[in-house]
Design a protein around this motif. Sequence first.
Motif, PDB file in Angstrom:
ATOM      1  N   MET A   1     -12.250 -60.615 -45.616  1.00  0.00           N
ATOM      2  CA  MET A   1     -13.422 -59.763 -45.660  1.00  0.00           C
ATOM      3  C   MET A   1     -12.950 -58.324 -45.444  1.00  0.00           C
ATOM      4  O   MET A   1     -12.259 -58.044 -44.478  1.00  0.00           O
ATOM      5  CB  MET A   1     -14.393 -60.199 -44.563  1.00  0.00           C
ATOM      6  N   PRO A   2     -13.313 -57.426 -46.322  1.00  0.00           N
ATOM      7  CA  PRO A   2     -12.884 -56.031 -46.171  1.00  0.00           C
ATOM      8  C   PRO A   2     -13.572 -55.368 -44.981  1.00  0.00           C
ATOM      9  O   PRO A   2     -14.658 -55.769 -44.570  1.00  0.00           O
ATOM     10  CB  PRO A   2     -13.326 -55.377 -47.483  1.00  0.00           C
ATOM     11  N   ILE A   3     -12.914 -54.372 -44.433  1.00  0.00           N
ATOM     12  CA  ILE A   3     -13.517 -53.601 -43.350  1.00  0.00           C
ATOM     13  C   ILE A   3     -14.596 -52.721 -43.956  1.00  0.00           C
ATOM     14  O   ILE A   3     -14.363 -52.014 -44.935  1.00  0.00           O
ATOM     15  CB  ILE A   3     -12.460 -52.757 -42.628  1.00  0.00           C
ATOM     16  N   VAL A   4     -15.767 -52.752 -43.368  1.00  0.00           N
ATOM     17  CA  VAL A   4     -16.916 -52.037 -43.902  1.00  0.00           C
ATOM     18  C   VAL A   4     -17.267 -50.881 -42.978  1.00  0.00           C
ATOM     19  O   VAL A   4     -17.374 -51.065 -41.769  1.00  0.00           O
ATOM     20  CB  VAL A   4     -18.130 -52.983 -44.042  1.00  0.00           C
ATOM     21  N   ASP A   5     -17.432 -49.701 -43.545  1.00  0.00           N
ATOM     22  CA  ASP A   5     -18.001 -48.583 -42.802  1.00  0.00           C
ATOM     23  C   ASP A   5     -19.497 -48.619 -43.100  1.00  0.00           C
ATOM     24  O   ASP A   5     -19.946 -48.187 -44.169  1.00  0.00           O
ATOM     25  CB  ASP A   5     -17.378 -47.261 -43.245  1.00  0.00           C
ATOM     26  N   HIS A   6     -20.255 -49.180 -42.189  1.00  0.00           N
ATOM     27  CA  HIS A   6     -21.683 -49.403 -42.439  1.00  0.00           C
ATOM     28  C   HIS A   6     -22.465 -48.113 -42.603  1.00  0.00           C
ATOM     29  O   HIS A   6     -23.427 -48.072 -43.358  1.00  0.00           O
ATOM     30  CB  HIS A   6     -22.279 -50.275 -41.331  1.00  0.00           C
ATOM     31  N   ASN A   7     -22.055 -47.067 -41.899  1.00  0.00           N
ATOM     32  CA  ASN A   7     -22.744 -45.787 -42.067  1.00  0.00           C
ATOM     33  C   ASN A   7     -22.586 -45.302 -43.502  1.00  0.00           C
ATOM     34  O   ASN A   7     -23.572 -44.937 -44.155  1.00  0.00           O
ATOM     35  CB  ASN A   7     -22.222 -44.754 -41.072  1.00  0.00           C
ATOM     36  N   ASP A   8     -21.366 -45.300 -44.018  1.00  0.00           N
ATOM     37  CA  ASP A   8     -21.145 -44.890 -45.409  1.00  0.00           C
ATOM     38  C   ASP A   8     -21.884 -45.809 -46.374  1.00  0.00           C
ATOM     39  O   ASP A   8     -22.484 -45.351 -47.351  1.00  0.00           O
ATOM     40  CB  ASP A   8     -19.651 -44.887 -45.754  1.00  0.00           C
ATOM     41  N   LEU A   9     -21.844 -47.111 -46.094  1.00  0.00           N
ATOM     42  CA  LEU A   9     -22.500 -48.078 -46.970  1.00  0.00           C
ATOM     43  C   LEU A   9     -23.998 -47.821 -47.060  1.00  0.00           C
ATOM     44  O   LEU A   9     -24.558 -47.750 -48.159  1.00  0.00           O
ATOM     45  CB  LEU A   9     -22.236 -49.503 -46.466  1.00  0.00           C
ATOM     46  N   ILE A  10     -24.665 -47.654 -45.920  1.00  0.00           N
ATOM     47  CA  ILE A  10     -26.116 -47.455 -46.001  1.00  0.00           C
ATOM     48  C   ILE A  10     -26.467 -46.072 -46.538  1.00  0.00           C
ATOM     49  O   ILE A  10     -27.511 -45.912 -47.171  1.00  0.00           O
ATOM     50  CB  ILE A  10     -26.848 -47.793 -44.686  1.00  0.00           C
ATOM     51  N   CYS A  11     -25.605 -45.097 -46.330  1.00  0.00           N
ATOM     52  CA  CYS A  11     -25.847 -43.778 -46.946  1.00  0.00           C
ATOM     53  C   CYS A  11     -25.771 -43.883 -48.464  1.00  0.00           C
ATOM     54  O   CYS A  11     -26.622 -43.346 -49.180  1.00  0.00           O
ATOM     55  CB  CYS A  11     -24.836 -42.762 -46.440  1.00  0.00           C
ATOM     56  N   ASP A  12     -24.742 -44.571 -48.962  1.00  0.00           N
ATOM     57  CA  ASP A  12     -24.582 -44.745 -50.412  1.00  0.00           C
ATOM     58  C   ASP A  12     -25.746 -45.539 -50.998  1.00  0.00           C
ATOM     59  O   ASP A  12     -26.298 -45.179 -52.047  1.00  0.00           O
ATOM     60  CB  ASP A  12     -23.262 -45.448 -50.733  1.00  0.00           C
ATOM     61  N   ILE A  13     -26.113 -46.615 -50.345  1.00  0.00           N
ATOM     62  CA  ILE A  13     -27.222 -47.437 -50.846  1.00  0.00           C
ATOM     63  C   ILE A  13     -28.526 -46.653 -50.819  1.00  0.00           C
ATOM     64  O   ILE A  13     -29.315 -46.706 -51.768  1.00  0.00           O
ATOM     65  CB  ILE A  13     -27.320 -48.750 -50.054  1.00  0.00           C
ATOM     66  N   SER A  14     -28.756 -45.908 -49.747  1.00  0.00           N
ATOM     67  CA  SER A  14     -29.980 -45.105 -49.661  1.00  0.00           C
ATOM     68  C   SER A  14     -30.067 -44.097 -50.794  1.00  0.00           C
ATOM     69  O   SER A  14     -31.142 -43.880 -51.360  1.00  0.00           O
ATOM     70  CB  SER A  14     -30.049 -44.394 -48.312  1.00  0.00           C
TER      71      SER A  14
END
Length: 124
Positions: A1-14
């Motif tokens: 499982m890759p390491i996820v930067d959740h802040n970046d992920l939700i910013c991109d998705i938003s």
Amino acid sequence: MPIVDHNDLICDISAQLANLRKAQPDAMRGFSQLAQASMAEGAISAKHKELIALAIGITQRCSACIGYHVRALIKLGGTRQELEELLTICTYMGGGPALMYAAEALKCWDAMSAEQVCATASAA
């Protein structure tokens, strides 16, 4: 499982969802209304509803869901102990794959407890 930067992920998705809201305003408004009504205080508290949503996100293996619901849980005053107890239930119900996403949720909790999330993340 890759390491996820959740802040970046939700910013991109938003940011992407903002585009979809412009393209499909009625459908996205409907989803937003469903989310708001579902997560509102009621017989079940908003915090407990976030715990439920997070558990579903973990067992469905959704990294973005983990990010959004951990962030909301922190804002609602959730504790790490509540998260940890939730994670044992997720592992009980979802087995090894849920345990891997439980580890991701812990990492997300630690990161989001220590930093600010992007401004656009609140618009999702």
